[in-house]
Design a protein around this motif. Structure first.
Motif, short mmCIF file in Angstrom:
data_model
loop_
_atom_site.label_atom_id
_atom_site.label_comp_id
_atom_site.label_asym_id
_atom_site.label_seq_id
_atom_site.Cartn_x
_atom_site.Cartn_y
_atom_site.Cartn_z
N TYR A 30 0.84 -1.19 0.00
CA TYR A 30 0.00 0.00 0.00
C TYR A 30 0.88 1.25 0.00
CZ TYR A 30 -4.26 -2.76 0.55
OH TYR A 30 -5.29 -3.63 0.34
N GLN A 31 0.57 2.22 0.84
CA GLN A 31 1.34 3.47 0.84
C GLN A 31 2.30 3.56 2.02
OE1 GLN A 31 1.07 5.45 -1.85
NE2 GLN A 31 -0.32 3.83 -2.54
N TYR A 32 2.57 2.43 2.68
CA TYR A 32 3.53 2.44 3.78
C TYR A 32 4.92 2.80 3.25
CZ TYR A 32 0.47 0.53 7.37
OH TYR A 32 -0.52 0.36 8.30
N PRO A 33 5.72 3.50 4.04
CA PRO A 33 7.08 3.83 3.60
C PRO A 33 7.87 2.58 3.22
CG PRO A 33 6.54 5.03 5.62
CD PRO A 33 5.44 4.03 5.40
N ARG A 34 8.61 2.66 2.13
CA ARG A 34 9.47 1.55 1.71
C ARG A 34 10.69 1.53 2.63
NH1 ARG A 34 5.06 1.10 -0.24
NH2 ARG A 34 4.63 0.94 -2.48
N ARG A 35 10.95 0.38 3.21
CA ARG A 35 12.00 0.28 4.21
C ARG A 35 13.26 -0.34 3.65
NH1 ARG A 35 9.76 3.59 8.05
NH2 ARG A 35 7.63 2.93 8.52
N LYS A 36 14.39 0.09 4.18
CA LYS A 36 15.69 -0.55 3.96
C LYS A 36 16.43 -0.46 5.29
CE LYS A 36 15.62 -1.74 -0.41
NZ LYS A 36 15.74 -3.15 -0.83
N LEU A 37 16.60 -1.58 5.95
CA LEU A 37 17.25 -1.53 7.24
C LEU A 37 18.03 -2.81 7.50
CD1 LEU A 37 15.36 -3.46 9.31
CD2 LEU A 37 13.84 -1.51 9.07
N GLU A 38 18.99 -2.70 8.40
CA GLU A 38 19.80 -3.86 8.77
C GLU A 38 19.20 -4.54 9.99
OE1 GLU A 38 23.87 -2.90 9.35
OE2 GLU A 38 24.20 -2.27 7.27
N ALA A 39 19.30 -5.85 10.02
CA ALA A 39 18.83 -6.61 11.17
C ALA A 39 19.69 -7.85 11.34
CB ALA A 39 17.36 -7.00 10.99
N ASP A 40 19.89 -8.23 12.58
CA ASP A 40 20.64 -9.46 12.88
C ASP A 40 19.73 -10.68 12.79
OD1 ASP A 40 23.23 -8.18 13.85
OD2 ASP A 40 21.74 -7.20 15.12
N ILE A 41 18.46 -10.49 13.13
CA ILE A 41 17.48 -11.57 13.16
C ILE A 41 16.19 -11.05 12.54
CG2 ILE A 41 16.13 -13.12 14.66
CD1 ILE A 41 18.43 -12.51 16.78
N CYS A 42 15.53 -11.89 11.75
CA CYS A 42 14.25 -11.53 11.17
C CYS A 42 13.27 -12.66 11.43
CB CYS A 42 14.38 -11.26 9.68
SG CYS A 42 12.84 -10.77 8.87
N LEU A 43 12.17 -12.34 12.08
CA LEU A 43 11.14 -13.33 12.38
C LEU A 43 10.00 -13.19 11.38
CD1 LEU A 43 10.92 -12.99 16.28
CD2 LEU A 43 12.56 -14.26 14.89
N ILE A 44 9.60 -14.32 10.79
CA ILE A 44 8.54 -14.35 9.79
C ILE A 44 7.43 -15.27 10.30
CG2 ILE A 44 7.93 -14.92 7.40
CD1 ILE A 44 9.92 -12.63 7.59
N SER A 45 6.27 -14.71 10.60
CA SER A 45 5.19 -15.51 11.18
C SER A 45 4.52 -16.40 10.14
CB SER A 45 4.14 -14.61 11.83
OG SER A 45 3.47 -13.82 10.87
#
Length: 215
Positions: A30-45
């Motif tokens: 939708y119109q949410y800001p497009r993100r670019k960020l670093e992460a050590d861990i990513c959880l996907i439900s």
């Protein structure tokens, strides 16, 4: 810990040692800001496009999208507890993981696209939560009434609502956060972030809304 809201069901949780956890990132949504960020861990439900946008995550990221106990570095532990994306045992939208993060003497839950009030066995597996990120918008997830029932069953110290209609996704057939807040008696504070420790989490309001982080 520092919790920030990227919008929809996407949060970042930063630990005191700098470890950064991304939870249910969206990609182009939708119109949410497009993100670019670093992460050590990513959880996907679950692997729907608005919850598994790993293309916006960079770095040497460990992806966790499976049930069970995941023992990570620095004493961090993540549990993926199987639940359903709907109230018909997944026949409509499939499985969903309810994540519990254990770190810094606290237990933090992210319910993903929870589609039903957790039954007693699931409630026991989830256990006490210092903070719970909970969908409240209905249609694709539990609605405000079921979210309130879930809050009452799990009794987290603090609840942060998510997955509700905002100015960024006005076309989505989900309800705004006000429906849930009305049931809880809470105000829509729209805090920029939430900083909390095991020593002060109990001093926070029982329900806290976070503003969407600017892009």
């Amino acid at each position: 810990m520092i919790l920030k809201y990227m919008g929809h069901s996407f949060f970042t949780l930063t630990l005191a040692d700098g470890t950064r956890i991304a939870l249910d990132p969206y990609g182009a949504f939708y119109q949410y800001p497009r993100r670019k960020l670093e992460a050590d861990i990513c959880l996907i439900s679950h692997h729907h496009h608005d919850h598994d946008g790993v293309e916006c995550i960079s770095g040497e990221t460990e992806i966790i999208d499976q049930p069970g106990v995941h023992q990570l570095a620095h004493g961090l532990r993540v549990m993926g507890i199987p639940t359903w994306h709907d109230g018909q045992s997944g026949s409509l939208r499939g499985p969903n993981l309810f994540f519990v993060i254990e770190a810094e003497g606290m237990r933090v839950g992210h319910a993903g696209d929870l589609g039903h009030v957790p039954d007693l066995p699931a409630q026991k597996r989830i256990g006490h939560l210092d903070l719970l990120m909970l969908p409240v918008g209905g249609y694709y997830t539990i609605d405000a009434a079921a979210a309130y029932a879930t809050k009452q069953a799990l009794r987290p110290t603090v609840t942060v609502p998510m997955h509700y209609r905002t100015r960024y996704d006005e076309e989505m057939p989900i309800a705004p956060v006000e429906d849930f807040l009305r049931l809880t008696g809470a105000k829509d504070e729209q805090m920029p972030l939430l900083r909390f420790t095991s020593a002060d989490i109990h001093l926070r309001p029982q329900v806290i809304t976070l503003a969407v982080e600017k892009g």
